[in-house]
Scaffold this motif. Structure first.
Motif, PDB file in Angstrom:
ATOM      1  N   PRO A 113      50.213  48.117  36.236  1.00 48.39           N
ATOM      2  CA  PRO A 113      48.885  47.573  36.561  1.00 48.39           C
ATOM      3  C   PRO A 113      47.792  48.625  36.430  1.00 48.39           C
ATOM      4  N   HIS A 134      47.768  43.421  34.134  1.00 48.55           N
ATOM      5  CA  HIS A 134      49.160  43.779  33.888  1.00 48.55           C
ATOM      6  C   HIS A 134      49.660  42.992  32.687  1.00 48.55           C
ATOM      7  N   ARG A 159      47.712  39.497  32.318  1.00 49.37           N
ATOM      8  CA  ARG A 159      47.467  38.654  33.489  1.00 49.37           C
ATOM      9  C   ARG A 159      46.694  39.464  34.515  1.00 49.37           C
ATOM     10  N   GLU A 198      46.134  40.629  38.139  1.00 48.41           N
ATOM     11  CA  GLU A 198      46.916  40.814  39.362  1.00 48.41           C
ATOM     12  C   GLU A 198      46.113  40.291  40.539  1.00 48.41           C
ATOM     13  N   GLN A 199      46.771  39.607  41.415  1.00 56.36           N
ATOM     14  CA  GLN A 199      46.111  39.125  42.625  1.00 56.36           C
ATOM     15  C   GLN A 199      45.870  40.289  43.565  1.00 56.36           C
ATOM     16  N   GLN A 200      44.663  40.395  44.044  1.00 53.68           N
ATOM     17  CA  GLN A 200      44.325  41.438  44.998  1.00 53.68           C
ATOM     18  C   GLN A 200      43.923  40.772  46.300  1.00 53.68           C
TER      19      GLN A 200
END
Length: 99
Positions: A45, A21, A76, A78-80
């Motif tokens: 995203p 993103h 950045r 993205e946290q998954q």
């Protein structure tokens, strides 16, 4: 030419399903060509595989370019949390095959 001859990304852990993103403010950054287009596409995203298909770039080249953009702070990761749904995995598989 796009990667400066490098074949390995600076940022490790960029898998095909990694979601990226870019903040809207990054659109004013002095980027050109593919890096600029990547930042534009990542306003929402987007996975590494989707970017490769959208830009018609080999996955290896895209991973090196994206890693540079992450390292420079333009993108950045993205946290998954947890596992991806099977539909997402199948969609990514289909897009990678399209490359």
């Amino acid at each position: 030419m796009l990667t400066g001859g490098r074949t390995r990304p600076l940022q490790h852990g960029l898998r095909v399903e990694t979601m990226l993103h870019a903040a809207p403010a990054v659109l004013s950054a002095p980027l050109r060509f593919e890096p600029r287009r990547i930042v534009e596409l990542c306003q929402a995203p987007m996975s590494v595989a989707d970017l490769a298909v959208g830009l018609k770039l080999p996955l290896g080249v895209l991973r090196v370019t994206v890693a540079d953009l992450v390292t420079e702070g333009y993108l950045r990761i993205e946290q998954q949390l947890g596992e991806l749904p099977i539909e997402s995995i199948e969609r990514i598989r289909d897009r990678v095959r399209a490359l």
